[in-house]
Design a protein around this motif. Sequence first.
Motif, PDB file in Angstrom:
ATOM      1  N   PRO A  27       0.793  -1.242   0.000  1.00 38.90           N
ATOM      2  CA  PRO A  27       0.000   0.000   0.000  1.00 38.90           C
ATOM      3  C   PRO A  27       0.820   1.284   0.000  1.00 38.90           C
ATOM      4  CG  PRO A  27      -0.092  -1.081   2.150  1.00 38.90           C
ATOM      5  CD  PRO A  27       0.548  -2.048   1.207  1.00 38.90           C
ATOM      6  N   GLY A  28       2.100   1.216   0.275  1.00 39.88           N
ATOM      7  CA  GLY A  28       2.927   2.422   0.234  1.00 39.88           C
ATOM      8  C   GLY A  28       3.676   2.581  -1.070  1.00 39.88           C
ATOM      9  N   LYS A  29       3.431   1.679  -1.994  1.00 43.19           N
ATOM     10  CA  LYS A  29       4.189   1.668  -3.244  1.00 43.19           C
ATOM     11  C   LYS A  29       3.709   2.766  -4.182  1.00 43.19           C
ATOM     12  CE  LYS A  29       5.822  -1.740  -6.621  1.00 43.19           C
ATOM     13  NZ  LYS A  29       5.758  -3.185  -6.996  1.00 43.19           N
ATOM     14  N   LYS A  30       4.662   3.402  -4.863  1.00 44.49           N
ATOM     15  CA  LYS A  30       4.306   4.422  -5.834  1.00 44.49           C
ATOM     16  C   LYS A  30       3.709   3.767  -7.072  1.00 44.49           C
ATOM     17  CE  LYS A  30       7.801   7.848  -4.524  1.00 44.49           C
ATOM     18  NZ  LYS A  30       8.938   8.680  -4.999  1.00 44.49           N
ATOM     19  N   MET A  31       2.797   4.493  -7.717  1.00 36.22           N
ATOM     20  CA  MET A  31       2.225   4.006  -8.954  1.00 36.22           C
ATOM     21  C   MET A  31       3.317   3.845 -10.000  1.00 36.22           C
ATOM     22  SD  MET A  31      -0.135   2.972 -10.868  1.00 36.22           S
ATOM     23  CE  MET A  31      -1.423   3.131  -9.626  1.00 36.22           C
TER      24      MET A  31
END
Length: 304
Positions: free
Chosen positions: A97-101
Amino acid sequence: AAVEDNPDRPGVGRELEAAEATLGRAIRDFEGRPGAGRWGVPGGREEISMLYSERARARVMQNDLANGKRPEKAAEAVKDYDVVVRIMEDDVYNVNPGKKMYSEYPDALVRRGLAKEELKDWEGAVSDYTLAITLWRPPPGTPDKALRGNVSPQEGDGLGVNPLVLNFRGNALSQLGKFREALVDYKEAVAIFLADGEGREASLSQANVALALYGDGRTDEALSTMQAVTRRDPGVTDMHVALAAVYWSLGQVGKAENEWQFACEKINTGCQPYKDLTWVTEIRRWPLNLADALQAFLLKKAVA
């Protein structure tokens, strides 16, 4: 890559079928491994996603090679892209959930949209293009920022809108008769291409503006837009042929003949494809009222 570089050479169809089969075996093999459900490991979810994506491309290309006469391949490609999209959404929204698009996600949506177009699923294509476009841009009044996995797609990530996809969505909207919505996309594409110094692409997008205007019944605006495109970029065959059709419908026979002659004799691409009304409506996707005007021109010209 070799297939895409030279799709007309002998044996391409067999190569694509072999590639599809090979990728299918690889998918079954990878999905049967212990690490198939894990992320960041060899043979894990990321690699499985890539295999599905490559098989989808092979399937789409088989339909393209058959001039759209193998729609079952496009339908199978859509199912493959469904898997790709689900894997990427699980990655971005659930697992990390903290990953960049990352750009591969909207790219997969666009590819699925293009596959849906081959099935004439215009609503589905618009939906995929819209989500991709939303992901590419930040909301109004906010700076570019990375999209985190725990926020809604509406917040955007500011990767930058691909103007080609604005044209794709505009084309799909036009197929639905939503010409005014299509105009918004085409005009934005023109602005982006001009800002990037892509003059020819801007002209082609402006040609789409002209077609949408004509489809919407705004003949005068369409005519002036067609004229503007040919003045700025005389090499856009599409607009010379469109002007021939429009001028003929207005009774301006001399102007119609001149535009047709220019398209046929002064531009390398020539006018031959425009003699095929199926190509005009299904491949180039002119609005039906303009295709009818072209048909009238071609028929009366043939009689004359």
